[in-house]
Motif scaffolding. Sequence first.
Motif: not given
Length: 502
Positions: A230-231, A235-237, A265-267
């Motif tokens: 998943a990480a 990293a691929k977006g 949160e990143v999303d």
Amino acid sequence: MKTKALGTIRQKLMAFVVLLCVLLLGLVWLLNVWLLEPFYTHKVHADLQRTADAFSLLIQKYETLEDPSQPNGISPDFYSAVQQTEYTSMLLGKCIEIADSNYTCLLGNHALSSGQCLLHPARTTIFGDTGIPSWNNQNVLAYRSQTLRDGDMYFTLTGQNGMRQMVVCKNVQNRYTVIVSTDLERVGQAGEVIGQQVPFIAAVLLAVSILGAYLFSKWFTKPITELSSAAREVAKGNYQVRVREPKNSDELGQLARDFNTMAAEVDHTSQLQRDLLANVSHDLRTPLTLIKGYAETVRDLTGDDKEKRTSQLDVIVDETDRLSGLVNSVMELSKYSSGTMKLEPVRFDLAQLCDEVADRYRNICEQNGYHLEVDTDQVCMVKADPDSMSRVIHNLLSNAIHHIGEDGYVALSAKPQPDGSTRVEIADHGPGIAKEDLPYIFDKYYRSRADAGKVGTGLGLSITKAILISHGYAFGVDSELGKGSTFWFVASAPDKSKEESS
């Protein structure tokens, strides 16, 4: 790299489990083989010592044990005492003798489990029948003499047939000797048998431990594998990726939940960045287009027409001011968010500050027919940065007027709370905020659906949030569609103890 990394973790786990199993087997072998005989002999010696001490204390209660008037030559009181269960129970599986200073055996009892005594060899008849023990042979006489001369001692006897016997000799007031002995079972042979079994047991346990370690490492690294995969997707977006959250509450389960929270949160941040590009590009494009257009018009067409030139230059100045305001807002938010904006907290009346900020909006409200209700009658002492708090109240009032309802109602209140804090509320009767927008209303560049397409960058509430967080104040918004919104924050009470000490 994926297989190598995961293999390294599994190899470490398997190596740990296998080494732990080997260590435990080594401890079992050490305890059951090497230390079996020392532990056993120590326990036997302690038991013999207790028996010898008990009979020694009993002997010391009597002035003499000899009584020539008795058939057995022993004092009847002493003889009766040693017949009690308290003492007879100690003699099971043991041989005991009590001798006087002339090395003569006064009392003896032979109850060895093997029936043979190395200390008192039995006499045998010509027919091979076992007779009574020889209580006064040369060896035992020597032990009695040595005990009276040198004091207490203990030793181990070994017979020709490999039979072993532990002996404890006790000197009682240099008048009597108490010698207690018992068989040492073939514990050495038992240790050898166990030692021969250990390799087979070790082989089975090692095989089981390796299989168990393999299965355990595979089960243990499965959630780590999912997190790693998943990480890489993040990293691929791909910010929509999520990992399965286990029902348990162990560290890996918490890590999975934290990862999902981070991904969300990143999303959300990525969406805000996209909104930023859309909003800021729109807000920049319009004034830049106008500035360029009017500047070209002034250059090419207006010529000597002073009135048109002045009007067009005013547009250029206004649009430039809009650009400057946008840049200043972005810089101000960056300073508050990064902590480079240094606060200068002082004690002041927050209610008075609210009233002063409200005065700036009274003329605007009168011109537009709005009704501004201000409730700041009570003193509300706080310790904060006045300029920053003024900006907060200004932003919230400006936001309320920007979303004012048809009735034109806006309210500002500052009231002290029982715990010494101050609650400030700014309310309007505007369109309200949808529930799905409420969690993000203070985020930078965020716009609710109702604000879509409006001019502005959405930085006002973000700056407000940054200022309140830097002060450590609680804040929020209560809203309902069609009924309006109430933005609020609570300024904590000033710490009087620190002020008094300073």
